[in-house]
Scaffold this motif. Structure first.
Motif, mmCIF file in Angstrom:
data_model
loop_
_atom_site.group_PDB
_atom_site.id
_atom_site.type_symbol
_atom_site.label_atom_id
_atom_site.label_comp_id
_atom_site.label_asym_id
_atom_site.label_seq_id
_atom_site.Cartn_x
_atom_site.Cartn_y
_atom_site.Cartn_z
ATOM 1 N N LEU A 141 -51.809 1.182 3.115
ATOM 2 C CA LEU A 141 -51.765 2.569 3.555
ATOM 3 C C LEU A 141 -52.863 3.418 2.934
ATOM 4 N N ASP A 142 -53.424 2.965 1.814
ATOM 5 C CA ASP A 142 -54.535 3.697 1.217
ATOM 6 C C ASP A 142 -55.777 3.643 2.078
ATOM 7 N N THR A 143 -55.870 2.642 2.973
ATOM 8 C CA THR A 143 -57.052 2.503 3.826
ATOM 9 C C THR A 143 -56.823 3.078 5.221
ATOM 10 N N VAL A 144 -55.581 3.402 5.570
ATOM 11 C CA VAL A 144 -55.273 3.993 6.878
ATOM 12 C C VAL A 144 -54.529 5.308 6.630
ATOM 13 N N PHE A 145 -55.250 6.277 6.113
ATOM 14 C CA PHE A 145 -54.658 7.516 5.646
ATOM 15 C C PHE A 145 -54.674 8.628 6.685
ATOM 16 N N ASP A 146 -55.454 8.484 7.765
ATOM 17 C CA ASP A 146 -55.449 9.488 8.817
ATOM 18 C C ASP A 146 -55.742 8.809 10.147
ATOM 19 N N VAL A 147 -55.762 9.612 11.237
ATOM 20 C CA VAL A 147 -55.926 9.024 12.561
ATOM 21 C C VAL A 147 -57.276 8.339 12.713
ATOM 22 N N ASN A 148 -58.326 8.868 12.086
ATOM 23 C CA ASN A 148 -59.643 8.241 12.188
ATOM 24 C C ASN A 148 -59.660 6.870 11.521
ATOM 25 N N SER A 149 -59.085 6.791 10.317
ATOM 26 C CA SER A 149 -59.082 5.513 9.608
ATOM 27 C C SER A 149 -58.178 4.497 10.304
ATOM 28 N N ILE A 150 -57.058 4.950 10.875
ATOM 29 C CA ILE A 150 -56.155 4.027 11.583
ATOM 30 C C ILE A 150 -56.864 3.430 12.791
ATOM 31 N N VAL A 151 -57.448 4.285 13.637
ATOM 32 C CA VAL A 151 -58.099 3.801 14.849
ATOM 33 C C VAL A 151 -59.296 2.916 14.510
ATOM 34 N N SER A 152 -60.120 3.350 13.550
ATOM 35 C CA SER A 152 -61.326 2.578 13.218
ATOM 36 C C SER A 152 -60.974 1.227 12.602
ATOM 37 N N GLU A 153 -59.993 1.189 11.700
ATOM 38 C CA GLU A 153 -59.645 -0.071 11.033
ATOM 39 C C GLU A 153 -58.990 -1.048 12.009
ATOM 40 N N VAL A 154 -58.124 -0.533 12.903
ATOM 41 C CA VAL A 154 -57.472 -1.423 13.869
ATOM 42 C C VAL A 154 -58.494 -1.996 14.845
ATOM 43 N N LEU A 155 -59.377 -1.152 15.374
ATOM 44 C CA LEU A 155 -60.392 -1.647 16.307
ATOM 45 C C LEU A 155 -61.384 -2.561 15.602
ATOM 46 N N ALA A 160 -60.681 -4.530 13.168
ATOM 47 C CA ALA A 160 -60.017 -5.825 13.010
ATOM 48 C C ALA A 160 -60.000 -6.596 14.333
ATOM 49 N N ILE A 161 -59.757 -5.889 15.438
ATOM 50 C CA ILE A 161 -59.730 -6.546 16.745
ATOM 51 C C ILE A 161 -61.109 -7.075 17.122
ATOM 52 N N ARG A 168 -63.565 -7.978 15.140
ATOM 53 C CA ARG A 168 -64.262 -8.584 14.001
ATOM 54 C C ARG A 168 -65.224 -9.695 14.428
ATOM 55 N N GLU A 169 -64.962 -10.326 15.569
ATOM 56 C CA GLU A 169 -65.876 -11.355 16.049
ATOM 57 C C GLU A 169 -67.015 -10.750 16.869
ATOM 58 N N GLU A 170 -66.792 -9.584 17.458
ATOM 59 C CA GLU A 170 -67.804 -8.950 18.297
ATOM 60 C C GLU A 170 -68.748 -8.051 17.501
ATOM 61 N N VAL A 171 -68.216 -7.389 16.487
ATOM 62 C CA VAL A 171 -69.035 -6.487 15.672
ATOM 63 C C VAL A 171 -69.459 -7.231 14.407
ATOM 64 N N ARG A 172 -70.742 -7.408 14.255
ATOM 65 C CA ARG A 172 -71.268 -8.142 13.101
ATOM 66 C C ARG A 172 -71.555 -7.177 11.954
ATOM 67 N N TYR A 173 -71.634 -7.746 10.774
ATOM 68 C CA TYR A 173 -71.916 -6.962 9.573
ATOM 69 C C TYR A 173 -73.125 -7.571 8.875
ATOM 70 N N VAL A 174 -74.131 -6.755 8.611
ATOM 71 C CA VAL A 174 -75.328 -7.250 7.914
ATOM 72 C C VAL A 174 -75.527 -6.469 6.637
ATOM 73 N N HIS A 175 -76.143 -7.125 5.668
ATOM 74 C CA HIS A 175 -76.355 -6.504 4.361
ATOM 75 C C HIS A 175 -77.833 -6.498 3.973
ATOM 76 N N THR A 176 -78.539 -7.565 4.296
ATOM 77 C CA THR A 176 -79.950 -7.672 3.922
ATOM 78 C C THR A 176 -80.831 -7.626 5.165
ATOM 79 N N ASP A 177 -82.115 -7.434 4.934
ATOM 80 C CA ASP A 177 -83.069 -7.419 6.037
ATOM 81 C C ASP A 177 -83.162 -8.799 6.675
#
Length: 859
Positions: free
Chosen positions: A126-140, A142-143, A145-154
């Motif tokens: 619940l500390d990470t889903v504290f308002d409507v923005n965090s709930i919607v963003s975290e749920v989507l 998670a859904i 996670r295979e379509e949206v990639r995460y990069v850290h380095t160039d």
């Protein structure tokens, strides 16, 4: 006024919860909905939906705290949003429905779960889903996670570009942290456009250096990487990196949608008519600037290359159109080789003669650079403030400390000193003076509200009130003046800060004892302006007295109470008594005085006998006043007026709570939700009227109870209080009996029983007969400090043994003690020594002093 320790804890909880809701929302709490509308699943419903394979985001509710109450409100707001993405949102009440593992494991009570494909997919704290923005963003997130990639380095980004070349364009988004409004915007667009573009998310790392972003920047940004082959692309396709376009507007769903649409627009459009005849950009490019370059037939290919080069540099900023001069419809003089239109400002086309392409870029980028520089300055100021910020135990002191750099505009108030105080008060008909200390947090917090009231009065052109301040840290001789001192004394020495006194010429000072807020003070001042009592000499003045106070009505304040005294003549013995009582009511109640022939005529028309005092409570909808006889003393008359003004079923607010608790009665509280339409408003009004019927039918039986109601939309703090009463948020309306003098029990009116007066009275009778079971208990009488190092009483207890050591005994007492100890057996000595060794070993192993028995309660 007597308030018990239990009541003080209850009051502090209300005040802190309401302060938390007001300060943290800062403009986002305009919508307050009813958690009763949230889908509540039974165990059967839950498993039925689970096995159907539908995606669900579920919270298993067991205990309700203020934090969980706020989460449930935000969860309901997110339900409608996530439903558009095929996600069912709801909760399971574990107090009624038991879902094994989720309702029985204590570790899962602070987690909401996402289910997908008939099984648990992810648990979100619940500390990470504290308002409507965090709930919607975290749920989507998670859904997807295979379509949206995460990069850290160039290097990660280079690999993504190579894989996407010739296949897909990339949408790269930088957000400072997850769960924000910007993160939600990225996820919603990824859900819609995920099949068309490859979305990439970054929150920091070395890749920001390649993108030219300062990692300390608080601004979210988006880039579009053109990795799919475009017609007209002049950049070498053998280049390792994809050309990128930066989105210059702040990240939101609307701006990102418009930006992606703009990326799909043609790089260069060719037209064969004059720019003035070219229509503005159609949807979805409306508002986008247009740049026109003119082309001649002999240099057609060279002009296209130039246009393409400039189009890439203007990508995302403006649309480029190539105008062919060989068309007879083009009438622009040859001296101009370029033109532009700014649709947001005007449809007029402006013509220019370009010498190089940078002139066009400067036209659109100078303004953006200025805006970026302003944002950069603001970010540096915020960073400096964050670096110097630290935790403070008192929320008011913390707020004052954070705003320490903001200088208050004191032009609207008069700063009084020992030299000018008495002259300023004598020259003004009404002076409102704030006595404060600069090092007192409450004083400084209220000073801004005081100045706000002064500015409001100035804007309303209220010129008969002088708002002034006295710094008691600097002018101690004025604030602490006593009879016999060199200064004339108009008031008792100021010992409580902040204090507000109201001065009128030739009258004693009046203390303001209301809430320390701008609204309450403004209302008090406006009601203090008329004379008390106001002499009424005509029928028009009487009618005006019974109408609204103009400035209060315009500001949306509730109708004030009114008291009218009617006497046969001005010399009647009851006039001084009424006048004294009226002066005591100044600022809270409007009072008027009617005498002589007009009073006789008025009483004749309204069938009352002189002398009489008429009380017009603001809560009463009809025009019939309460009739009081003139008492022998002002104190007795004030008591009768207060009783007449008392609403039989008053509204419970944070402001009115202390006065309710001071009565020492049990609180019968009706909780109603926010109305969505006029029908809901009427239903709530009918419920309040039914509570008045309870008081009327109960008569003497209702004396131990104070029936009241609370509107959760207007007083959102009540939501957390209701949840703490019953351990879960019940459907609304809800009727609760609490704060009984006999104990800490909390009783809830049967939820499936209509709230009607006879049934409520029968329920109260069952409680008195002890045949009704309580629904909960009030919390403990404790209000622990925010941090352990603020527990000063505990620290004092730990230091108490060393600070209360006994004095060294005298020589004779030592010798006498030694003789007594010689008579103690060896076995007892060994036991005592063993006990001491065990105690020392325990203390040394724990690394802390032994606990002291006589601990203090925090209150």
């Amino acid at each position: 006024m007597h308030i018990t320790a239990q009541d003080s804890v209850f009051l502090m909880m209300w005040l802190c919860i309401s302060a938390l809701l007001l300060w943290t929302e800062s403009g986002q709490c305009a919508e307050m909905t009813n958690t009763s509308e949230l889908i509540q699943y039974t165990t059967v419903d839950f498993f039925e939906k689970l096995h159907s394979g539908k995606m669900m985001f579920i919270y298993f509710e067991r205990k309700v705290s203020p934090t969980i109450s706020l989460f449930l409100v935000e969860l309901e707001k997110s339900a409608e949003v996530l439903q558009d993405y095929g996600v069912l949102v709801g909760k399971v009440n574990c107090n009624k429905e038991v879902v094994h593992t989720y309702c029985t494991d204590e570790r899962r009570l602070h987690t909401a779960f996402l289910f997908r494909g008939g099984k648990e997919f992810l648990g979100l704290d619940l500390d990470t889903v504290f308002d409507v923005n965090s709930i919607v963003s975290e749920v989507l997130f998670a859904i997807l996670r295979e379509e949206v990639r995460y990069v850290h380095t160039d290097a990660d980004l280079v690999a993504m570009e190579k894989a996407a070349r010739g296949q897909k364009d990339l949408v790269l988004g930088y957000v400072q942290s997850l769960g924000t409004h910007e993160h939600r915007s990225m996820m919603e667009m990824a859900y819609v456009y995920g099949s068309k573009y490859q979305f990439i998310l970054i929150t920091g790392g070395p890749v920001l250096k390649y993108l030219g972003v300062n990692e300390l920047s608080h601004t979210s940004q988006v880039w579009f990487l053109h990795c799919r082959v475009h017609s007209g692309l002049t950049t070498s396709t053998t280049s390792e990196r994809c050309p990128l376009t930066h989105m210059r507007k702040p990240l939101s769903v609307l701006s990102l949608h418009s930006f992606l649409q703009l990326m799909e627009s043609p790089l260069v459009s060719e037209v064969y008519e004059d720019p003035s005849l070219v229509p503005p950009p159609p949807f979805p490019y409306q508002g986008t600037p247009q740049v026109f370059l003119f082309s001649r037939l002999p240099t057609k290919h060279l002009d296209m290359d130039t246009a393409t080069t400039l189009a890439w540099r203007l990508r995302g900023i403006a649309l480029l159109l190539l105008v062919h001069r060989q068309s007879p419809a083009v009438k622009t003089p040859d001296e101009y080789n370029a033109a532009y239109r700014l649709p947001e400002k005007s449809l007029e086309v402006k013509y220019m003669t370009l010498r190089n392409l940078d002139e066009v870029l400067e036209l659109f980028t100078n303004k953006e650079k200025e805006e970026e520089e302003d944002e950069g300055d603001n970010e540096e100021e915020e960073e400096e403030e964050d670096e110097s910020d630290f935790a403070l135990d008192d929320e008011i002191a913390s707020a004052v400390y954070k705003n320490r750099g903001s200088l208050l505009d004191t032009d609207s108030v008069t700063q009084l000193t020992s030299e000018n105080f008495h002259a300023a008060v004598a020259q003004s008909g009404l002076t409102v003076a704030l006595f404060y200390l600069k090092w007192d947090a409450v004083s400084m917090a209220f000073l801004s509200s005081f100045i706000e009231v002064a500015e409001t009065l100035a804007d309303a052109e209220v010129n008969d009130v002088q708002m002034s301040t006295v710094d008691c840290g600097e002018w101690t001789d004025l604030c602490a003046a006593e009879p016999g001192s060199s200064l004339p004394v108009l008031f008792q020495p100021i010992t409580v800060f902040p204090s507000i006194l109201v001065f009128r010429p030739q009258e004693s000072a009046q203390h303001y004892r209301g809430m320390l807020g701008s609204k309450a003070l403004y209302r008090f001042i406006m009601l203090s302006r008329p004379a008390s009592p106001a002499p009424l000499s005509s029928q028009e003045e009487v009618a005006s007295f019974l109408q609204e106070v103009p400035h209060l009505e315009l500001a949306g304040y509730k109708k004030p109470d009114r008291v009218l005294g009617l006497f046969k003549m001005q010399t009647h013995a009851g006039v001084p008594v009424f006048t004294k009582a009226a002066k005591s009511l100044r600022g809270e109640v409007l009072t008027g005085l009617l005498t002589d022939g007009l009073a006789e005529k008025w009483t004749f028309d309204h069938t009352v006998d002189l002398p009489v005092v008429l009380v017009f409570p603001s809560w009463r909808t009809h025009t019939y006043p309460s009739k009081l006889s003139v008492s022998s003393s002002a104190e007795e008359l004030l008591a009768h007026i207060s009783t007449a003004l008392l609403n039989p079923v008053p509204e419970l607010t944070v402001e009115s709570l202390p006065s309710f608790l001071s009565l020492g009665k049990a609180l019968l509280i009706l909780f109603v939700g926010e109305e969505e339409d006029e029908i809901g408003w009427r239903q709530n009004q009918m419920l309040v009227e039914e509570m008045r019927r309870v008081v009327e039918l109960g008569d003497g039986k209702m004396e131990p109870f104070l029936a009241c109601w609370i509107h959760l939309g207007q007083t959102p703090a009540g939501m957390s209080v209701l949840g703490s009463y019953l351990a879960s948020m019940p459907p609304l309306p809800a009727l609760v009996l609490t704060h009984l003098p006999s104990g800490d029990e909390i009783y809830r009116y049967p939820p499936n029983t209509p709230i009607v007066a006879p049934s409520v009275l029968q329920w109260l009778q069952r409680i008195e007969d002890r045949t009704e079971s309580p629904a909960g208990l009030l919390g403990e009488d404790s209000w622990p400090p925010a941090e352990e190092f603020y527990d000063f009483l505990k620290i004092m207890d730990m230091q108490e043994p060393s600070s209360t050591q006994q004095q060294m005994p005298k020589k004779e007492e030592v010798e006498e003690k030694e003789e007594e100890e010689e008579q103690v057996g060896d076995e007892e000595e060994e036991n005592v020594e063993d006990d001491l060794l065990v105690e020392e070993a325990t203390d040394s192993s724990s690394g802390s002093p032994a606990p002291v028995a006589n601990t203090h309660s925090e209150l």
